[in-house]
Design a protein around this motif. Structure first.
Motif, PDB file in Angstrom:
ATOM      1  N   THR B  69     -19.442   5.413  -4.787  1.00  0.00           N
ATOM      2  CA  THR B  69     -19.742   4.139  -5.438  1.00  0.00           C
ATOM      3  C   THR B  69     -18.774   3.871  -6.585  1.00  0.00           C
ATOM      4  O   THR B  69     -18.347   2.733  -6.795  1.00  0.00           O
ATOM      5  CB  THR B  69     -21.191   4.138  -5.960  1.00  0.00           C
ATOM      6  OG1 THR B  69     -22.052   4.307  -4.842  1.00  0.00           O
ATOM      7  CG2 THR B  69     -21.528   2.836  -6.664  1.00  0.00           C
ATOM      8  N   ARG B  72     -15.544   2.755  -5.076  1.00  0.00           N
ATOM      9  CA  ARG B  72     -15.627   1.389  -4.567  1.00  0.00           C
ATOM     10  C   ARG B  72     -15.773   0.373  -5.696  1.00  0.00           C
ATOM     11  O   ARG B  72     -15.172  -0.716  -5.648  1.00  0.00           O
ATOM     12  CB  ARG B  72     -16.776   1.289  -3.569  1.00  0.00           C
ATOM     13  CG  ARG B  72     -16.456   2.066  -2.274  1.00  0.00           C
ATOM     14  CD  ARG B  72     -17.537   1.935  -1.207  1.00  0.00           C
ATOM     15  NE  ARG B  72     -18.681   2.792  -1.454  1.00  0.00           N
ATOM     16  CZ  ARG B  72     -19.336   3.485  -0.507  1.00  0.00           C
ATOM     17  NH1 ARG B  72     -18.948   3.419   0.743  1.00  0.00           N
ATOM     18  NH2 ARG B  72     -20.383   4.227  -0.812  1.00  0.00           N
ATOM     19  N   GLU B  75     -12.363  -0.145  -7.398  1.00  0.00           N
ATOM     20  CA  GLU B  75     -11.482  -0.949  -6.559  1.00  0.00           C
ATOM     21  C   GLU B  75     -11.826  -2.436  -6.701  1.00  0.00           C
ATOM     22  O   GLU B  75     -10.949  -3.275  -6.894  1.00  0.00           O
ATOM     23  CB  GLU B  75     -11.620  -0.503  -5.101  1.00  0.00           C
ATOM     24  CG  GLU B  75     -10.500  -1.028  -4.205  1.00  0.00           C
ATOM     25  CD  GLU B  75     -10.759  -0.740  -2.741  1.00  0.00           C
ATOM     26  OE1 GLU B  75     -11.649   0.093  -2.429  1.00  0.00           O
ATOM     27  OE2 GLU B  75     -10.089  -1.367  -1.894  1.00  0.00           O
ATOM     28  N   THR B  76     -13.107  -2.722  -6.627  1.00  0.00           N
ATOM     29  CA  THR B  76     -13.568  -4.104  -6.774  1.00  0.00           C
ATOM     30  C   THR B  76     -13.201  -4.669  -8.150  1.00  0.00           C
ATOM     31  O   THR B  76     -12.673  -5.784  -8.261  1.00  0.00           O
ATOM     32  CB  THR B  76     -15.097  -4.175  -6.605  1.00  0.00           C
ATOM     33  OG1 THR B  76     -15.438  -3.640  -5.327  1.00  0.00           O
ATOM     34  CG2 THR B  76     -15.583  -5.614  -6.698  1.00  0.00           C
TER      35      THR B  76
END
Lengths: 154, 154
Positions: B69, B72, B75-76
């Motif tokens: 998480t 991710r 990255e977002t």
DNA sequence: GTTGGTGCAAACGCTTTGCATCCAT
DNA sequence: ATGGATGCAAAGCGTTTGCACCAAC
């Protein structure tokens, strides 16, 4: 690029490998074909390459070379100031020959060519920044991205 | 630092999380507690952290959070321009909150604090460099290293 | 002859991926 | 309700390490 110790000694290795050989010896290091080939791959292409690309290129000349040697050679060459790490958006595992003196690289996003320039605009503003932020500036990374003349046509 | 799309919208999230919430929604993304906590960890410390350090900090607030998480979420958040990658000598897997607009970071090598400055000295020289090198300059990466006032005393 | 360097292969650890579940909208 | 996000665990893969051998000096 990273501003570490600059190497202003003659680096005209290639035809005449005397200077680079003595350069290694002064640091108590051996001048091995693997190190020379890693260096010449980067120098002759004038481009930045990933470790795997360097490994591939080196193996064309010294077929037995293992990856570990590439990792170790690059570490040594960076310590000596002969190679620099190239920083890209998504990682920094690319490498190129180091410029001589306090230069910064311009990287072509088309063909990976790396050229360098001497005009460092940081010294001029570091006094002002120190005053404004309270930081003492010790070091800086600067790298430009663009397209070389050839890649602009594409 | 890297010049990508700058986010000039209000980023005063913290007390009032309305703006950041609508910011996510505009991109068709959900505003999850995990993303908010990653962001607030970086924002409140004003420092750069490795992924593992971020994971550790986030778990203090949201114990169940997995590493994936964090990967991710970062990255977002980078895509959104809310977080930047901090480039260090030996790797670029550290992260900090993104400054607003075209600013560049100064990183304290003592305490990891990141402050940013607006005076970008690159525009001034990019014309000259284009003429000299034939490159069109599209982008640049600039990061300064130094010591903040507190760390100078140590 | 010494000693640092190399090659190989195993070990390591960070990162990514697939999938079932959950939850923000 | 539904689709994106998460958690978990396994897989993947780049990088490091140990050791025997080699080669630069």
């Amino acid at each position: 690029m990273e501003c570490k110790k600059s190497v202003d000694s003659d680096r005209g290795f290639g035809q005449n490998q005397k200077p680079i050989k003595t350069f290694f010896h002064k640091q108590g290091l051996k001048c091995t074909p693997q190190r020379l080939v890693v260096l010449s791959v980067l120098k002759e292409s004038q481009k930045f390459f990933s470790i795997m690309e360097i490994h591939k290129s080196v193996k064309k000349i010294l077929p037995g070379t293992g990856v570990a040697t590439i990792y170790r050679a690059l570490e040594t060459l960076i310590d000596l100031g002969l190679v620099i790490r190239v920083h890209l958006e998504d990682g920094c595992q690319s490498f190129a020959v180091a410029p001589i003196g306090h230069h910064h690289p311009i990287v072509c996003i088309g063909c990976k060519r790396v050229v360098d320039f001497a005009e460092c605009p940081i010294e001029a503003i570091s006094g002002k920044l120190s005053r404004k932020t309270g930081f003492t500036i010790q070091n800086h990374f600067l790298q430009l991205f663009g397209k070389c003349r050839a890649c602009q046509k594409m």
